[in-house]
Design a protein around this motif. Structure first.
Motif, mmCIF file in Angstrom:
data_model
loop_
_atom_site.group_PDB
_atom_site.id
_atom_site.type_symbol
_atom_site.label_atom_id
_atom_site.label_comp_id
_atom_site.label_asym_id
_atom_site.label_seq_id
_atom_site.Cartn_x
_atom_site.Cartn_y
_atom_site.Cartn_z
ATOM 1 N N GLU A 10 -32.640 -9.471 3.424
ATOM 2 C CA GLU A 10 -33.188 -8.432 3.313
ATOM 3 C C GLU A 10 -32.835 -7.280 3.587
ATOM 4 O O GLU A 10 -32.452 -6.777 4.509
ATOM 5 C CB GLU A 10 -34.295 -8.958 4.591
ATOM 6 N N HIS A 46 -33.818 -10.773 -6.169
ATOM 7 C CA HIS A 46 -34.480 -12.100 -6.394
ATOM 8 C C HIS A 46 -35.187 -12.034 -7.594
ATOM 9 O O HIS A 46 -34.955 -13.324 -7.987
ATOM 10 C CB HIS A 46 -35.512 -12.107 -4.885
ATOM 11 N N HIS A 78 -32.747 -8.812 -1.203
ATOM 12 C CA HIS A 78 -34.958 -9.277 -1.101
ATOM 13 C C HIS A 78 -34.746 -7.377 -0.599
ATOM 14 O O HIS A 78 -34.551 -6.870 0.077
ATOM 15 C CB HIS A 78 -35.362 -10.016 0.050
ATOM 16 N N ASP A 105 -39.237 -8.675 -6.231
ATOM 17 C CA ASP A 105 -38.313 -8.189 -5.399
ATOM 18 C C ASP A 105 -36.931 -7.726 -5.882
ATOM 19 O O ASP A 105 -36.086 -9.317 -6.743
ATOM 20 C CB ASP A 105 -38.014 -8.088 -3.382
ATOM 21 N N HIS A 123 -40.697 -13.491 -8.143
ATOM 22 C CA HIS A 123 -40.215 -12.771 -7.011
ATOM 23 C C HIS A 123 -40.012 -11.833 -7.701
ATOM 24 O O HIS A 123 -39.296 -11.924 -9.049
ATOM 25 C CB HIS A 123 -40.133 -13.302 -5.867
HETATM 26 ZN ZN ZN Z 1 -37.090 -11.955 -1.901
#
Ligand code: ZN
Length: 352
Positions: free
Chosen positions: A112, A153, A55, A163, A161
């Motif tokens: 992330e 993602h 992400h 990303d 999403h």
């Molecule tokens: Zn994400």
């Protein structure tokens, strides 16, 4: 009595998260632990871990950590990686289910990466820590370190999403993962890790399993410099063409469009000469706004030959910075405007 129990409960609560963090798992990169709000993840798992989801935060590192600590977020991730230095914060234990991707939380681990459009781009330090983390996770659960396991993602079926987005370099990231997981670096034809020996002769063709001597040693040095052989593996039998060297030659051949035989023949030697010449033709040092040198002229000439710049002045001004950014954006490299290792590798593969 009651207060004693309260104190004990507190002690257990305070000690609990630390004992569950990945710090205790051998082979993991260093990291800090800051637990997400327990309102933002599910204790335990409903399925085996099969995937790792990449992400991008679209906000600051600190902001993402605070958000996952807030009970109102209803979202979390196992790990967050800072852009500036690759620092890793773990927020949810791998044994627990973070809420990072609708529909795939139960069998995945979420990582992330700090990223703020126009402010904070992905960095080399971040790619490297993340790759180390992915290697540790795949080893721990016996997963293949490939793009079937490591997904964005955006790639999760039904995801709305986008990303990690177009500025994320999958080829670079997966080449790092391939290296630390022990697989070949076949995915990364343009990774040139070392400037130790630009130019110069490459070993003569005619080397295969069982060969030994100075020519094999030289071949191993080249393969290490190009990122196809780990230095530690080469050191197990320097100058002897063993299984590690053969695997590295195979990786090099696949990456360079040479038939993958594991034998270093004339086609491989020609490909290696090309690669080394390309690496030698691009500046080695980091260059950024304000620099003035012969290397800046070389960089500008290359950018001009690729259509990104008009003039060669030897001074790295705003125009050159913009040209570097355009080149980076066009080649899947974080568009920082700074000429560093990632950009050098990309340029070496483009320069002819
Ligand atoms: Zn994400």
């Amino acid at each position: 009595m009651r207060s004693v129990i309260t104190v004990l409960t507190l002690a257990v609560l305070l000690a609990g998260p630390l004992s569950g963090s990945a710090d205790a798992v051998p082979g993991y990169p260093p990291m800090r632990w800051e637990e997400a709000s327990r309102a933002n993840y599910t204790a335990g798992r409903a399925g085996a871990i099969r995937r790792i989801v990449v992400h991008a935060t679209h906000g600051s590192y600190r902001g993402a950590i605070s958000w996952f600590r807030s009970p109102s977020a209803k979202a979390s991730a196992h790990y967050i990686i800072r852009a500036s230095d690759g620092e890793i914060t773990q927020m949810v234990r791998e044994a627990d289910t973070a809420w990072h991707v609708r529909g795939a939380n139960r069998d995945s681990i979420g990582i992330e990466h700090e990223y703020e459009p126009g402010r904070v781009g992905f960095t080399d330090a971040q790619y490297r820590s993340s790759a180390e983390l992915v290697c540790a996770i795949t080893r721990r659960y016996g997963l293949r370190a490939d793009r079937a396991t490591v997904i964005g993602h955006v790639e999760v079926p039904g995801s709305d999403h986008t990303d990690p987005g177009p500025n994320w370099s999958w080829s670079y990231y997966m080449s790092l993962v391939a290296r630390c997981s022990g697989a070949s670096a076949a995915a990364a034809p343009w990774i040139i890790t070392s400037a130790a020996s630009p130019g110069g002769a490459v070993p003569p063709p005619g080397l295969g399993p069982g060969a030994d001597g100075a020519a094999v040693r030289s071949l191993q040095d080249r393969l290490v410099a190009l990122g196809f052989l780990r230095a530690a593996d080469a050191a197990t039998a320097p100058g002897r063409f063993g299984p590690f060297t053969e695997a590295a030659v195979l990786g090099f051949q696949r990456a360079n469009g040479v038939p993958a035989t594991g034998y270093y023949g004339s086609l491989s030697a020609a490909a290696m000469t090309r690669t080394v010449e390309q690496a030698a033709a691009v500046p080695v040092e980091q260059l950024s706004l304000g620099a003035r040198s012969e290397a800046v002229s070389t960089l500008q000439s290359l950018l001009r030959s690729l259509g990104h710049l008009d003039v060669v002045t030897g001074y790295f001004g705003p125009q050159t910075e913009a040209a570097v950014r355009r080149f980076q954006a066009a080649n899947g490299v974080p568009a920082t405007g700074v000429y560093g290792p990632l950009t050098r590798s990309a340029l070496a593969s483009r320069a002819r």
